[in-house]
Structures are given as structure tokens and as C-alpha cells.
Design an enzyme around this catalytic site. Structure first.
Site, short mmCIF file in Angstrom:
data_model
loop_
_atom_site.label_atom_id
_atom_site.label_comp_id
_atom_site.label_asym_id
_atom_site.label_seq_id
_atom_site.Cartn_x
_atom_site.Cartn_y
_atom_site.Cartn_z
N CYS A 240 48.82 131.92 72.32
CA CYS A 240 48.11 130.90 73.10
C CYS A 240 47.28 130.21 72.40
CB CYS A 240 47.59 131.61 74.51
SG CYS A 240 48.57 132.67 75.29
N ARG B 276 50.75 125.85 70.21
CA ARG B 276 50.75 127.36 70.18
C ARG B 276 51.51 127.99 71.47
NH1 ARG B 276 47.52 129.79 66.38
NH2 ARG B 276 47.27 131.47 67.91
N TRP C 279 51.59 130.70 76.21
CA TRP C 279 53.08 131.12 75.98
C TRP C 279 52.98 132.35 76.78
CZ3 TRP C 279 55.91 135.03 73.59
CH2 TRP C 279 57.23 134.56 73.33
N ASN D 74 44.26 135.26 74.61
CA ASN D 74 45.54 135.19 73.68
C ASN D 74 45.95 136.62 73.34
OD1 ASN D 74 47.60 134.40 71.93
ND2 ASN D 74 46.08 134.12 70.18
N GLY D 75 47.24 137.11 73.67
CA GLY D 75 47.54 138.38 73.07
C GLY D 75 48.09 139.26 74.28
N GLU E 204 69.36 128.52 56.76
CA GLU E 204 68.48 127.83 57.19
C GLU E 204 69.02 126.67 58.01
OE1 GLU E 204 65.65 128.00 58.19
OE2 GLU E 204 64.53 126.22 58.00
N LYS F 45 68.18 125.75 61.93
CA LYS F 45 67.54 124.55 62.57
C LYS F 45 68.30 124.14 63.56
CE LYS F 45 64.10 124.78 61.13
NZ LYS F 45 63.74 125.76 60.36
N GLU G 175 67.84 126.19 66.81
CA GLU G 175 66.45 126.00 67.64
C GLU G 175 66.41 124.90 68.23
OE1 GLU G 175 63.91 126.66 63.61
OE2 GLU G 175 63.38 127.49 65.14
N HIS H 220 86.82 137.23 54.82
CA HIS H 220 86.72 138.49 55.48
C HIS H 220 86.44 138.71 56.88
CE1 HIS H 220 86.68 140.46 51.42
NE2 HIS H 220 85.81 139.41 50.87
N LYS I 293 55.17 128.67 68.21
CA LYS I 293 55.00 128.25 66.82
C LYS I 293 54.60 129.85 66.00
CE LYS I 293 54.70 126.01 63.14
NZ LYS I 293 55.83 125.72 62.34
C1 F6R Z 1 61.78 128.58 62.50
C2 F6R Z 1 60.59 129.40 62.60
C3 F6R Z 1 60.52 130.72 62.57
C4 F6R Z 1 59.23 131.39 61.73
C5 F6R Z 1 59.14 132.92 62.10
C6 F6R Z 1 57.91 133.44 61.18
O1 F6R Z 1 62.06 127.42 62.22
O2 F6R Z 1 59.62 128.67 62.33
O3 F6R Z 1 61.69 131.32 62.43
O4 F6R Z 1 59.70 130.97 60.34
O5 F6R Z 1 58.92 132.99 63.35
O6 F6R Z 1 56.97 132.53 61.29
P1 F6R Z 1 55.80 132.55 60.55
O7 F6R Z 1 56.30 131.98 58.98
O8 F6R Z 1 54.64 132.09 60.81
O9 F6R Z 1 55.46 134.19 59.86
#
Ligand code: F6R
Length: 629
Positions: free
Chosen positions: A2, A39, A87, A113-114, A498, A502, A505, A521, A624
Site C-alpha cells: 500500500c 503502490r 492493495w 501497509n503489510g 519478457e 508484457k 500483463e 518438442h 508495483k
Molecule cells: C513485470 C514486473 C514484475 C516485477 C517483479 C519483481 O512487468 O514488473 O514481474 O519485475 O514483481 O519486482 P521487483 O523488481 O520490484 O523485485
């Protein structure tokens, strides 16, 4: 995960129009929440202390809902306030579960938060004392506990009440509290969850990170683990959970407010994609001397110990783990040290083989990812040396590692990681080159050459950005696709992963990345008439080029009806005849290619998601920084 903001200001300064100092608490808190909304955005809420009472407003959904509520039901002017953007963990995203939560007959407000792991037993204990609960949250239990302490052992002292309550809580938490009896005071506690104090002139701030108060001050104090801080307009006092004096770490925030804004782009994600030349450039800055020798002063592990390293394990999650996969190719190539890449959440539960000669490299943009943090802690307990590659100064993972190599990508606000990924790869290359230099694996001239090639990357990324319009057109034309596949080999393989991530998500589209050689395979069975397949093609130059192998893979899928969309190196005319569409990136040495080939895939995903009308900065179900396991 959060967002949390706290504010206290001094009354006389506020009346001096135009002077320094205090603002209306609500204005500061709402501004801070706007910056911290990345967040979490399940709900938002605020509390202010005014006229001997605590007043709150809270609303499920994005911050806009709370702002609309405040327009309908304004709050009184105040100099003390807290705010929260959530969140959801315990309890769904409803008005009732939104923070703040009240206790002590509505005179105490708490945000959190937590996750409080022992909330169920505490709830039972408090219920037995006659406390009733209005929500399903663990936070309300913490609020009730602080309230109980306030009326009991703390003797009406909110700081003492927070200390006593924190001693009883298990789990991860940042808690902020205000009480009607103590205007001009906000008290906070921190364990395993971020908290920073912002130091103003006649006013002080609290934030989950500096974006919570970046518009007001650049002087900040980072709290340590298991600490309590009490802020008033003129002071901040830090203790441990037992009231013993403690110290935070003061630092100057180098990010400017503008860099936390969208900068004219339709989304933070677009802005951050365009920030990438700077992110790579800044990450390289100051890390080598004129002779092309790596100087990584921050890497405070004894070089003699680094020379003993016989295994490297890279730990990370999501996009950061794909940066780790790219790093593996480079580190093994340059250092000849066996390198494993493991998802952090898998690592710790499989009894991994780790000892004092193992170097564990964690990669995390936020530095707060709980899975990665726990894996790093575990590795340290087993005696490994730990290095953190991280974008967030002062966050928990680097603090708990033996050494840190910060990426300098600046704040990444869009949930989907872009510039942090390129900066992570860059930092991992620097680490690999540094180890190779230290161990004498490659000649200094070679290191200098690689650094020179890295130095040219920012301008090459810029070229990719400048030439992307046809790719954007392609993305818009594909907005109704149901599935897109991505193929790559060697360093192109993590790029394919990757690219697929992208698209999943932010465009909510089925997408899979495969090692191109793996296709036959099994996955080739997916190919049907018209199936779009992106292929990341390696350079045709060089002795060990996999170019012809990947071209064969393209032919395999085309023969089965696939529509092939190719990312290739400039000058690679041979791929044209096998591709429906080709996007060229500038020439660069094969190991550095991911810094270029990832960019078109990011742009493609962002454009397609925007064409579908989605909010690319805040994709559904994601936050995030993932600060729970
Ligand atoms: C995807 C993304 C996530 C983060 C993952 C790790 O676009 O952002 O897959 O890469 O949650 O987050 P960090 O780098 O903050 O540990």
C-alpha cells in the site's frame, strides 16, 4: 504494497501567506497519495485531526473516488493528517475495508501497509475484552491493539501505545497513527515494510517512499528495521519497539518531482519506455575510469573473497528474473563461473546448495519484493555473499545484502517494468565485467571494448524509439488478436519471455515465450493458420551465430500457417523473405542485443494495450511492488 503518507505542520507558519512551512494536511496527503497510487489502487482513505476529533473519509476504487467523496463531504482544515492507498490482502477492496481504521471510540486512526500474521489470535483476545470490529482487515486489529494500549499501559501516550503494540505484532508492517488528543503528532512503526521521513521547515512528512512528499522536501531519513518514529512540526524522534533511542539514515533525494510525472506521454509506461536511453546511460555513469577499468566502489565485498567465488546464483521474480537470465549468458561468458538463475520464491523451499563461495545476486527494481527478500535472507543465513542489484535507494533488499549495485533508472511508476529491466541488465553486465576484471578472466582491452559498446547503447535505443511508428501501426492492427507467441534463442530467449510477459500483463492477451529450439518438442502444435509469432533473430555476424538455426525455426512455423513478425539486426536482409513484418534494431555485439531487441516488444505491448483502451500503468490484479509472499 500500500501507499502511505503522513503530515504535520505548524499553525503560525500556515497563516503567513506565501511563507515556508505548513500546508493544509489534506492537500499534502492527497498530493502524496497521487504519487503513491502506483503502490496499490483498490481503495484510498484519509484521516485528519481537527477541533479535538479525528475525521476520516475513505472509498473503494481509485483515488478519484475518494476525491469525489471529499468534494461532497469536505473535511475541516487541519495541520495533521494521514492517507492511504490500498492493495488488498486481508478483506476485499470495499469501503469498509479501506484504511484508515478507527479505535478508541473513533479518536484514534490507523493506516497500514503489510500483513499482520498473528491478527486472528489478537482479534480473539481483543474481542474477549469487548472490542467490536467493523471490517475484515488485520489493520483494524492493529488499530484496536494500539487503542487498547493507549487506554491501558501507555497511559494516553500515542508513541508509547505504538511501541507496545508493535512488540505484539508478527509479520510485515508499516503503521501510522494519529490521535484526537494529540494534534500535531503522527507516530509510525516499521518492520519489513518501507517507511521514510521527509524533513521540512516547520513541517514534517512520512511516506512509503519519497514520492509521498517529493513536492515539499528533498531531505529524508530512512527508518531502520523495527523502529518507531514520532513526527511533530519541529521534530522527529526515532526509537526501537522498546522505546530505546535509535537512528535513521539521513539522505538527500536526487529525483526531481518532474521525473515522477508523465512528461507529456499518455502513460507512465510510455514515458518510462522513452526514459530508457537515460536509464542505461545513468547506470553506466561513474563506474569506470578513463583506462576502461571498472570501478564499483559500492561493491564492498573483499576482492579476495570475490576471487574465491565458484558459483553464482541470481535470484529475482518476474521481469527482474528475465534480466537475470540475460545476465547468466554474459557472466558465464566473461567470468567462466557457473551461474544459475532461480525464481526467488522457488529457491528457498528446495534446500539449495549454497556456501561461502557462492555469490548470490538478487535483482529487484523495488528492493521490497518479499519473495526476493526472503530468499536473500535465506542465502545469507547459509553463508553466501549477497549482492543486490536494485533501483530503490535505501530499500530493504539492498540494506540486507552485503553489497549493492544500484541501477539509476529513476522512479518506475508504471506497474509493468520497462526501464528498470534495461537498467538491471546493464548493472548485471557491469558486475560480470567487474568479476572478470578481478579474476583476470578477460583482457583489460576486451573490458574496455565492451564498456565502449555499452556506452553506445543509449543512442541506439533512441534510434529504436524514433523508428517505432510502423511497429505501433502493427500493434493497433492486432488489437483483436487472441494469442501471440514469442521465440528467441540464447540471449534472445529471455527477451521472448519478457515480450510475452508484457503483453499478458498490460493487454490481458494470451502470450507465451519459448526457446526457439524447444518448439519442435511440443509448442509447435499451437501453431495454426494466422497465429502471430514474434521471432527475436540473432545477428548473422560472428562465428557462433545462431542466425541460421533461428531462420529454420521461422520456416518451421511459417510452414504451419504462422504470421511471422521478426526483430532483426540492421543489414540482415536474409530474414525478409521469411517474415510478414521486420523491425530492425541497430547493430551491436550479440551479448548486448537484449538492450535493443526488448524495446520494440515493450512498445508493441504498450501500443496494443492502449488501442484496446486499457490503463497500461495500472493493469488489473497487479501492484508495483509485491511485499507479501
Ligand atoms: C513485470 C514486473 C514484475 C516485477 C517483479 C519483481 O512487468 O514488473 O514481474 O519485475 O514483481 O519486482 P521487483 O523488481 O520490484 O523485485
Amino acid at each position: 504494497m500500500c501507499g502511505i503518507v503522513g503530515y504535520v505542520g505548524r499553525a503560525q507558519e500556515r497563516s503567513a501567506a506565501g511563507g515556508n512551512g505548513a500546508h493544509d494536511a489534506l492537500d499534502v496527503v492527497i498530493e502524496g497519495l497521487r504519487r503513491l497510487e502506483y503502490r496499490g489502487y483498490d481503495s484510498a482513505g484519509v484521516a485528519v485531526v481537527a477541533d479535538g476529533a479525528v475525521e476520516t473519509r475513505k472509498k473503494a476504487g481509485k483515488l478519484g473516488n475518494l476525491v469525489a467523496e471529499l468534494e461532497q463531504r469536505p473535511l475541516p482544515e487541519s495541520l495533521t493528517g494521514i492517507g492511504h492507498t490500498r492493495w488488498a490482502t486481508h478483506g476485499g477492496p470495499t469501503d469498509a475495508n479501506a484504511h484508515p481504521h478507527l479505535a478508541d471510540n473513533g479518536r484514534l486512526a490507523v493506516i497500514h501497509n503489510g500483513i499482520i500474521e498473528n491478527y486472528a489470535e489478537l482479534k480473539q483476545e481483543l474481542r474477549a475484552k469487548g472490542v467490536t470490529f467493523a471490517s475484515e482487515t488485520d489493520t483494524e486489529v492493529a488499530a484496536a491493539l494500539i487503542g487498547d494500549m493507549y487506554r491501558g499501559a501507555a497511559g494516553g501516550d500515542i508513541t508509547k501505545a505504538m511501541q507496545l503494540a508493535a512488540q505484539r505484532l508478527d509479520g510485515a508492517f508499516t503503521l501510522l497513527a494519529v490521535h484526537a488528543d494529540q494534534p500535531g503528532v503522527v507516530v509510525a512503526a516499521r518492520r519489513n515494510s518501507p517507511l521514510v521521513v521527509g524533513l521540512g521547515d516547520g513541517e514534517n512528512f512520512l511516506g512509503s517512499d519519497v514520492s509521498g512528499f517529493i513536492d515539499h522536501t528533498r531531505r529524508a531519513v530512512e527508518l531502520g528495521q523495527d523502529q518507531i518514529v514520532t513526527i511533530t512540526p519541529d521534530s522527529f524522534v526515532i526509537t526501537d519497539f522498546y522505546g530505546r533511542p535509535a537512528q535513521g539514515k539521513e539522505f538527500e533525494v536526487s529525483w526531481d518531482a518532474a521525473s515522477a510525472e508523465k512528461g507529456g506521454f499518455p502513460s507512465f509506461m510510455e514515458k518510462e519506455i522513452h526514459d530508457q536511453p537515460a536509464a542505461v546511460h545513468d547506470t553506466l555513469l561513474g563506474r569506470s575510469d578513463a583506462q576502461g577499468r571498472l570501478i564499483l566502489d559500492e561493491l564492498r565485498i573483499d576482492p579476495a573473497e570475490l576471487k574465491q567465488v565458484n558459483k553464482i546464483i541470481v535470484l529475482a521474480c518476474g521481469t527482474a528474473a528475465y534480466a537475470g537470465l540475460v545476465a547468466k549468458y554474459a557472466i558465464e561468458n566473461w567470468c567462466r563461473i557457473p551461474t544459475e538463475v532461480e525464481l526467488a520464491h522457488e529457491f528457498r523451499y528446495r534446500d539449495p546448495i549454497v556456501d561461502k563461495n557462492t555469490l548470490v545476486v538478487s535483482i529487484s527494481q523495488s528492493g521490497e519484493t518479499m519473495d526476493t527478500l526472503m530468499a536473500v535472507r535465506y542465502a545469507r543465513e547459509q553463508g553466501a555473499k549477497t549482492v543486490s542489484i536494485c533501483n530503490t535507494n535505501g530499500s530493504t533488499i539492498p540494506r540486507e545484502s552485503d553489497a549493492v549495485l544500484y541501477t539509476h533508472a529513476g522512479p518506475e511508476i508504471a506497474v509493468a517494468s520497462t526501464k528498470a529491466f534495461l537498467a538491471q541488465i546493464t548493472a548485471a553486465y557491469l558486475l560480470g565485467l567487474y568479476l572478470a576484471q578481478l579474476r583476470g578472466n578477460i583482457f583489460s582491452g576486451q573490458i574496455k571494448d565492451v564498456l565502449a559498446d555499452l556506452g553506445k547503447i543509449p543512442e541506439k535505443i533512441q534510434q529504436v524509439l524514433d523508428n517505432a511508428e510502423p511497429l505501433r501501426e502493427l500493434a493497433r492492427s492486432m488489437k483483436d488478436e487472441k494469442s501471440v507467441l514469442f521465440l528467441g534463442r540464447n540471449v534472445g530467449y529471455p527477451v521472448a519471455l519478457e515480450g510475452a510477459l508484457k503483453l499478458k500483463e498490460i493487454a490481458y492477451l494470451h502470450a507465451e515465450g519459448f526457446a526457439a529450439g524447444e518448439l519442435k518438442h511440443g509448442p509447435i502444435a499451437l501453431i495454426d493458420e494466422g497465429q502471430p509469432v514474434f521471432v527475436v533473430v540473432p545477428s548473422p555476424r560472428g562465428r557462433d551465430s545462431l542466425h541460421s538455426k533461428v531462420v529454420s525455426n521461422i520456416q518451421e512455423v511459417r510452414a504451419r500457417g504462422a504470421r511471422t513478425l521478426v526483430i532483426a539486426e540492421e543489414g540482415d536482409e536474409a530474414v525478409r523473405e521469411y517474415a510478414e513484418y521486420v523491425f530492425y534494431v541497430p547493430e551491436t555485439p550479440p551479448l548486448l542485443m537484449p538492450l535493443l531487441t526488448t524495446v520494440p516488444l515493450q512498445i508493441f505491448a504498450a501500443e496494443l494495450a492502449q488501442a484496446k483502451g486499457f490503463d497500461v500503468d495500472q493493469p488489473r490484479n497487479l501492484a508495483k511492488s509485491v511485499t507479501v509472499e
